[in-house]
Design an enzyme around this catalytic site. Sequence first.
Site, short mmCIF file in Angstrom:
data_model
loop_
_atom_site.label_atom_id
_atom_site.label_comp_id
_atom_site.label_asym_id
_atom_site.label_seq_id
_atom_site.Cartn_x
_atom_site.Cartn_y
_atom_site.Cartn_z
CB ALA A 1 -0.81 0.01 1.15
CG PHE B 1 2.28 8.72 1.56
CD1 PHE B 1 1.39 9.81 1.97
CD2 PHE B 1 2.95 8.66 0.14
CE1 PHE B 1 1.40 10.97 1.17
CE2 PHE B 1 3.02 9.80 -0.43
CZ PHE B 1 2.11 10.98 -0.15
CE LYS C 1 5.85 -2.50 1.71
NZ LYS C 1 6.17 -1.19 2.58
CD GLU D 1 7.99 2.75 3.04
OE1 GLU D 1 7.09 1.97 2.93
OE2 GLU D 1 8.77 3.34 2.20
NE ARG D 2 6.87 7.68 2.00
CZ ARG D 2 7.71 8.73 1.70
NH1 ARG D 2 7.87 9.65 2.69
NH2 ARG D 2 8.53 8.45 0.72
CB SER E 1 5.21 5.91 -7.21
OG SER E 1 6.01 4.76 -7.06
CB CYS F 1 -4.09 8.32 -7.16
SG CYS F 1 -5.60 7.54 -6.85
CD GLU G 1 1.22 11.23 -9.22
OE1 GLU G 1 2.10 10.24 -9.25
OE2 GLU G 1 0.18 10.85 -8.85
P1 NAD Z 1 5.35 4.54 -3.41
O1 NAD Z 1 5.23 3.79 -4.77
O2 NAD Z 1 6.54 5.35 -3.02
O3 NAD Z 1 5.21 3.66 -2.02
C1 NAD Z 1 4.10 2.47 -2.46
C2 NAD Z 1 4.71 1.21 -1.62
O4 NAD Z 1 5.46 0.62 -2.48
C3 NAD Z 1 5.41 1.37 -0.44
O5 NAD Z 1 4.82 0.13 0.43
C4 NAD Z 1 6.75 1.31 -0.53
O6 NAD Z 1 7.32 0.34 0.62
C5 NAD Z 1 6.93 0.67 -1.83
N1 NAD Z 1 7.79 1.10 -2.49
C6 NAD Z 1 8.24 2.37 -2.83
N2 NAD Z 1 9.28 2.44 -3.77
C7 NAD Z 1 9.56 1.24 -4.14
C8 NAD Z 1 10.44 0.52 -4.96
N3 NAD Z 1 11.32 1.50 -5.91
N4 NAD Z 1 10.51 -0.48 -4.97
C9 NAD Z 1 9.49 -1.45 -4.50
N5 NAD Z 1 8.86 -0.88 -3.39
C10 NAD Z 1 8.62 0.30 -3.39
O7 NAD Z 1 3.91 5.59 -3.50
P2 NAD Z 1 3.59 6.42 -2.45
O8 NAD Z 1 4.42 7.64 -2.53
O9 NAD Z 1 3.35 5.90 -1.07
O10 NAD Z 1 2.03 6.88 -2.90
C11 NAD Z 1 1.80 8.04 -4.00
C12 NAD Z 1 1.69 7.41 -5.29
O11 NAD Z 1 0.83 6.58 -5.25
C13 NAD Z 1 1.38 8.57 -6.33
O12 NAD Z 1 1.82 8.03 -7.59
C14 NAD Z 1 -0.12 8.19 -6.31
O13 NAD Z 1 -0.84 8.70 -7.90
C15 NAD Z 1 -0.12 6.76 -6.30
N6 NAD Z 1 -1.64 6.22 -6.07
C16 NAD Z 1 -2.40 5.55 -6.98
C17 NAD Z 1 -3.49 5.28 -6.58
C18 NAD Z 1 -4.46 4.48 -7.65
O14 NAD Z 1 -5.56 3.90 -7.25
N7 NAD Z 1 -4.11 4.65 -8.93
C19 NAD Z 1 -4.30 5.52 -5.44
C20 NAD Z 1 -3.18 6.19 -4.35
C21 NAD Z 1 -2.03 6.42 -4.56
#
Ligand code: NAD
Length: 519
Positions: free
Chosen positions: A170, A172, A196, A199-200, A249, A304, A404
């Site tokens: 998930a 943050f 999982k 972590e934030r 992301s 998002c 974005e």
């Molecule tokens: P993030 O990708 O940084 O983190 C999401 C999850 O992936 C976390 O659990 C994190 O630990 C893990 N993660 C982060 N980077 C990783 C990597 N390089 N390799 C493997 N795992 C990794 O996202 P975020 O900053 O927590 O959330 C914001 C993003 O989520 C924005 O881009 C937003 O548009 C998107 N979002 C999309 C939707 C949707 O339904 N389309 C909904 C909510 C958020």
Amino acid sequence: SIILRTVLNKKVPLQMGRMCYSSVPTTKLLIDGKFIESKTSEWLDIHNPATNEVVGRVPKATQEEMLAAVDSCSRAYRPWSDTSILSRQQIFLRYQQLIKDNIKELAKLITLEQGKTLADAEGDVYRGLQVVEYACSIPSLMLGETLPSITKDMDTFTYRLPIGVCAGIAPFNFPAMIPLWMFPIGMVCGNTYLMKPSERVPGCTMLLAKLLQDAGAPDGTLNIIHGQHAAVNFICDHPAIKAISFVGSNPAGEHIYERGSKSGKRVQSNMGAKNHGVVMPDANKENTINQLVGAAFGAAGQRCMALSTAIFVGESRDWLPELVERSKSLRVNAGDQPGADVGPLISPEAKVRVESLIQSGVDEGAKLLLDGRNTNVKGYENGNFVGPTILSGVLPAMKCYTEEIFGPVLVVLEADTLDEAITLINNNPYGNGTAIFTTNGATARKYTHEVDVGQIGVNVPIPVPLPMFSFTGSRGSFRGDTNFYGKQGISFYTQIKTVTTQWKAEDATVTSPAVTMPT
Ligand code: NAD
């Protein structure tokens, strides 16, 4: 510890799932029905985004702990999938009531770790609760199909069955809603689940897990690990995990989709967005300006489905000064302060990134109609605040349009015609959501048919579908072929077994072998 006891007495639910560690509470793992302290030596700080104070720590689970969590899911799978569907339904009926009873505590945890306003945090829980309520109708949702007499004495029917151990990763920005898109649907179908959380913001998931235990979910049906890349890669690679639900992301989502698929798993990956709101000159002006302001700056733009881009068509561009005035009226403050409209960004790094994207727009020739940088919030000088910001005259090649931003920044483009606006949107790689503001039905119909975006609002700024539908972001915003929640969510977490039977009367026994393909 005292904290654990007060938790059990439910006096301090903010501390749920945590134990005292160096005077800062630590987030526990949930393994085999027990909230346990990780043995790891690697911990990450959790900050209150309004103050940047450390409010907790979260472990990077060890390999041993992650293996124990999956083993627990695997052991629990057979008895859980054999549990009657009515028993599973009863657990989730109790669960939805417990979430309702604890909505304020869940919201407080969200505001503490994520920063959004308390009212918005309650909305976060509420939208997740609706998915749990949907899960409660599982007996109807799991029905198979039947077709009698497909040939003489032969009937065919299908069973919809769970697939095994499933996992959720998930982001943050919705600490309640998004985990609740995941494990309740997965589990109610008869799967066991490994979560999982981000972590934030792990606290809300821990309390949601405790409530699910209280609702009667057996030990091992939900396990929780914490961490970052190593935990994610562990999930992608572990052979016992059959499906992964990811929201976050693009870099992470594309990586997880590829790595998880390569090891034979189903993966659904909801990712980033650049959502456009198209403003037609015939729109209801008051309604449109209010909707745009709320959808661009609510949750500090960290949704998002935020409307982060507006396209003003024709003379609707004259409304820009009023849009700016209305945006200025929003109150930027810590999420737990009365009257706050816009809370802080998740981290100092996010603030720096958002501010540099604003500057890139200025450097590339956009006009800064409203500048939210240097917003000073009294009493919260260390918070990650950026106020509502509007850049106009933005062109498609500018960085503030191609990236974005994920902050309270509205970028404004102009178009002479609706066709021009549609072309712009269809040329953008993302396809999460969009909205059109108009009073003309034919315009709305043309838009909804020609725009290549998965979720469309007509005078609805953030058209996130309710759970009887599915979350249908498309193109660069999604990888996979089966969406979250709704009927598609049930499909994602189930597989079909098709049974063909022939019961002949004794006098109709087959008398010779048939060697040709039966037709
Ligand atoms: P993030 O990708 O940084 O983190 C999401 C999850 O992936 C976390 O659990 C994190 O630990 C893990 N993660 C982060 N980077 C990783 C990597 N390089 N390799 C493997 N795992 C990794 O996202 P975020 O900053 O927590 O959330 C914001 C993003 O989520 C924005 O881009 C937003 O548009 C998107 N979002 C999309 C939707 C949707 O339904 N389309 C909904 C909510 C958020």
